[in-house]
Design a protein around this motif. Structure first.
Motif, PDB file in Angstrom:
ATOM      1  N   ALA A  33      -9.620   2.218   4.211  1.00 40.07           N
ATOM      2  CA  ALA A  33      -9.243   2.676   3.175  1.00 40.07           C
ATOM      3  C   ALA A  33     -10.332   3.412   2.302  1.00 40.07           C
ATOM      4  O   ALA A  33     -10.228   4.748   1.602  1.00 40.07           O
ATOM      5  CB  ALA A  33      -8.920   1.635   2.199  1.00 40.07           C
ATOM      6  N   THR A  83      -9.747   1.365  -3.588  1.00 41.82           N
ATOM      7  CA  THR A  83      -9.833  -0.208  -3.902  1.00 41.82           C
ATOM      8  C   THR A  83      -9.034  -0.680  -5.045  1.00 41.82           C
ATOM      9  O   THR A  83      -8.493  -1.529  -5.000  1.00 41.82           O
ATOM     10  CB  THR A  83     -11.317  -0.549  -4.177  1.00 41.82           C
ATOM     11  OG1 THR A  83     -12.112  -0.237  -2.943  1.00 41.82           O
ATOM     12  CG2 THR A  83     -11.546  -2.153  -4.205  1.00 41.82           C
ATOM     13  N   MET A 127      -5.372  -1.018  -4.077  1.00 48.48           N
ATOM     14  CA  MET A 127      -5.138  -2.036  -3.081  1.00 48.48           C
ATOM     15  C   MET A 127      -5.113  -3.337  -4.057  1.00 48.48           C
ATOM     16  O   MET A 127      -4.051  -4.008  -3.731  1.00 48.48           O
ATOM     17  CB  MET A 127      -6.249  -2.300  -2.164  1.00 48.48           C
ATOM     18  CG  MET A 127      -6.396  -1.249  -1.097  1.00 48.48           C
ATOM     19  SD  MET A 127      -7.831  -1.343  -0.106  1.00 48.48           S
ATOM     20  CE  MET A 127      -7.206  -2.904   0.872  1.00 48.48           C
ATOM     21  N   GLY A 174      -4.504   3.652  -0.851  1.00 51.00           N
ATOM     22  CA  GLY A 174      -4.913   2.115  -1.296  1.00 51.00           C
ATOM     23  C   GLY A 174      -3.413   1.179  -1.038  1.00 51.00           C
ATOM     24  O   GLY A 174      -3.566   0.127  -0.664  1.00 51.00           O
ATOM     25  N   ARG A 190      -2.872   0.715   2.917  1.00 48.99           N
ATOM     26  CA  ARG A 190      -3.757  -0.520   3.341  1.00 48.99           C
ATOM     27  C   ARG A 190      -3.472  -1.721   2.854  1.00 48.99           C
ATOM     28  O   ARG A 190      -3.726  -2.619   3.553  1.00 48.99           O
ATOM     29  CB  ARG A 190      -5.299   0.128   3.161  1.00 48.99           C
ATOM     30  CG  ARG A 190      -5.782   1.264   3.615  1.00 48.99           C
ATOM     31  CD  ARG A 190      -6.349   1.149   5.298  1.00 48.99           C
ATOM     32  NE  ARG A 190      -5.719   0.305   6.062  1.00 48.99           N
ATOM     33  CZ  ARG A 190      -4.596   0.937   6.816  1.00 48.99           C
ATOM     34  NH1 ARG A 190      -4.232   2.116   6.717  1.00 48.99           N
ATOM     35  NH2 ARG A 190      -4.047  -0.071   7.605  1.00 48.99           N
ATOM     36  N   ALA A 191      -3.304  -1.693   1.726  1.00 45.21           N
ATOM     37  CA  ALA A 191      -2.929  -3.076   0.918  1.00 45.21           C
ATOM     38  C   ALA A 191      -1.634  -3.772   1.587  1.00 45.21           C
ATOM     39  O   ALA A 191      -1.606  -5.031   1.962  1.00 45.21           O
ATOM     40  CB  ALA A 191      -2.764  -3.124  -0.627  1.00 45.21           C
ATOM     41  N   THR A 236      -5.941  -9.969  -1.048  1.00 46.35           N
ATOM     42  CA  THR A 236      -5.984  -8.412  -1.361  1.00 46.35           C
ATOM     43  C   THR A 236      -7.042  -8.471  -2.606  1.00 46.35           C
ATOM     44  O   THR A 236      -7.988  -7.645  -2.646  1.00 46.35           O
ATOM     45  CB  THR A 236      -4.848  -7.622  -1.517  1.00 46.35           C
ATOM     46  OG1 THR A 236      -3.931  -7.788  -0.440  1.00 46.35           O
ATOM     47  CG2 THR A 236      -5.145  -6.215  -1.871  1.00 46.35           C
ATOM     48  N   CYS A 245     -10.388  -8.534   0.018  1.00 49.31           N
ATOM     49  CA  CYS A 245     -10.456  -7.004   0.185  1.00 49.31           C
ATOM     50  C   CYS A 245     -11.296  -6.583  -0.783  1.00 49.31           C
ATOM     51  O   CYS A 245     -12.193  -5.662  -0.398  1.00 49.31           O
ATOM     52  CB  CYS A 245      -8.932  -6.306   0.315  1.00 49.31           C
ATOM     53  SG  CYS A 245      -7.831  -6.644   1.693  1.00 49.31           S
TER      54      CYS A 245
END
Length: 538
Positions: free
Chosen positions: A150, A159, A162, A336, A339-340, A378, A382
């Motif tokens: 990401a 980020t 996410m 974002g 990927r999340a 997350t 993450c």
């Protein structure tokens, strides 16, 4: 497990040079797998042009549903957070230990449903075990490798999105896991069968939409089997194999193939045991590997305490004003959220399969427990990984955000493209020299626990489609183990294309069902809250 894997690999390493010819085993497998992965990714991520960007329809459906649930249920990620913590630690277990009310007898497709005779038949695992099994399916290499992808592709701003996806995903997870318990199938012997395929079929049948329910249930089951082969299996074995090859300097063009065979044998030994055995293993592995990883991340974060403000500034500014080469805001949002979604699987419905096996007669009790998953996965883990990578780049200027290809970023010092676990490993090693060896252990544990959890998800879907006989059981597990080898042999780019698309494809049938059934969840939450009040008034 790690010791056996390393020893076997070292013993077989002299054989890895046998395929030094132009096209080795790994290359042959990847060559065959890549076209399939690319086609499937293009199919699932069908987009519509908005404001100059091609936005995948599946992501719009995911965000729409999650936002609607968050507003409708009064931001449960905040309002129900304390309730979730108290439930998972067993504070309200008393209401599940009362005498069980007799359920109605229903025979559906030859299975006895609702014939609960005593407490032992209300489920197979505790709230904590169900959470641990589900978390092991979500907290995995998506948190280590996925975050690196990401940031490499979308920059620090990815980020932020996410985190947003994780927060609104808490509501979605609560809805799907409550429905998973409400419409589960409890067999005569107490074995539990649950998940979206059951609440889609039975839930929509109760809404006079039986045909739609059956169609969506079958579609979900087919896609869930594919997702268990992809994101729950191939991606995990791929990144574990990459880390092992890198760590031990293994050569030869068949290294991934041989490591994949060894991993397939180890996974095969475990998945014969079923959900009870998986729950016992994961409730030990998940806390252990999470503690190792989180402590290391915290050490790095606190050692860069003076840079925390600057790092969050990059995250927030990058979310709304992306750096050059990263495209516009919508591009970063897409990265974002994608990927999340892969990491926490909120909206995909997969975790509802594990949560359905919980011992409870209040479906909402597990729904509120489940909302902790996206937060742990997350919002916490993450974000920690993202901070470690951002600090790494702030300190040494290892790469330029967005200068990426095939899910990897160009490393300035070497001119090589590095992505996934390799990038995260470099970031940890820059502050904790030698930690990459410990990270290798964590990665193997993450991969292993995720694979055994997803094998259960896929098997439940397979049984829904083909019955619950021995032949169906063995045939699925053999196919699952084949994909362990394929994942270890193929490239990250091919595997992530296939895995991403498989996980996201689950959103289509699942989210349609959730949007039609979510009022039922409100009723169950009210019933659970009222039951808790009876304890407090005693």
């Amino acid at each position: 497990m790690l010791k056996k894997l390393v020893v076997c690999t070292m013993i077989l390493s002299p054989l890895l040079g046998f395929a030094q010819e132009k096209e080795g085993v790994d290359e042959v497998i990847n060559k065959e797998f890549m076209p399939i992965a690319t086609w499937w990714e293009n199919t699932v991520l069908t987009s519509v042009p908005i404001a100059g960007y091609d936005i995948p329809i599946v992501l719009m459906l995911l965000v729409f549903g999650a936002t609607m649930f968050t507003v409708y249920f009064g931001f449960p990620g905040i309002s129900k957070f304390k309730l979730a913590i108290n439930t998972v630690r067993g504070k309200y277990d008393e209401i599940d230990h009362h005498s069980v009310e007799k359920a109605d007898l229903n025979i559906i497709d030859g299975d006895l449903v609702g014939t609960i005779k005593d407490e032992s038949q209300e489920g197979e695992v505790s709230h904590f075990q169900a959470l641990a099994t589900a978390v092991s399916g979500t907290v995995g290499l998506g948190n280590i490798a996925g975050v690196a992808v990401a940031i490499a592709v979308g920059g620090p701003g990815a980020t932020f999105w996410m985190i947003i996806c994780g927060l609104i995903g808490m509501s979605t997870k609560m809805v799907e896991c409550t429905l998973g318990v409400k419409y589960r199938d409890v067999g005569e012997d107490g074995t539990v069968y649950g998940g979206p395929m059951y609440y889609l079929k039975r839930g929509l049948e109760s809404q006079n939409m039986a045909v739609l329910g059956k169609i969506l249930a079958v579609i979900f089951a087919v896609l869930c089997v594919g997702a268990s082969f992809g994101g729950g299996n191939a991606f995990q074995s791929n990144q574990a194999a990459v880390q092992i090859v890198s760590m031990f300097g293994l050569g030869g063009s068949a290294s991934g193939f041989i490591i994949g065979i060894i991993m397939a044998v180890l996974v095969g030994i475990v998945i014969i045991g079923g959900i009870k055995r998986i729950a016992k293993i994961t409730e030990k592995i998940v806390p252990f590997m999470a503690v190792i990883y989180v402590i290391a991340a915290l050490i790095i974060i606190f050692s860069n305490f003076q840079h925390i403000g600057a790092a969050f500034s990059l995250i927030i500014e990058g979310a709304f004003t992306p750096m050059a080469g990263l495209g516009g805001v919508l591009g970063v949002i897409i990265v974002g959220f994608q990927r999340a979604a892969f990491s926490n699987e909120a909206g995909a419905g997969s975790a509802a399969i594990a949560h359905s096996a919980v011992k409870t007669k209040y479906p909402a009790s597990e729904g509120v427990v489940a909302l902790l998953e996206p937060f742990i996965d997350t919002v916490v883990i993450c974000t920690m990984t993202a901070l470690v990578i951002i600090f790494f780049n702030m300190d040494v200027g290892a790469f330029d955000y967005g200068n990426s290809q095939n899910s990897a970023v160009l490393i300035n010092a070497t001119g090589e493209y590095i992505g996934g676990v390799d990038l995260t490993s470099m970031a940890f090693d820059s502050v904790l020299p030698g930690f990459s060896y410990i990270l290798t252990i964590a990665i193997i544990l993450f991969a292993f626990s995720t694979m055994i959890s997803w094998s259960y998800y896929g098997l439940q879907s397979w049984k829904f489609l083909f019955g619950r006989g021995k032949a169906a059981d063995i045939s699925y597990k053999m196919l699952f183990l084949v994909f362990v080898v394929i994942g270890a042999s193929a490239t990250l780019d091919a595997v992530i294309k296939f895995s991403d698309a498989m996980i996201l494809a689950l959103v289509f049938p699942n989210m349609i069902g959730l949007v039609l059934l979510f009022p039922k969840v409100k009723q169950e939450i009210n019933r659970y809250v009222e039951a808790i009040k009876t304890i407090k008034t005693k």
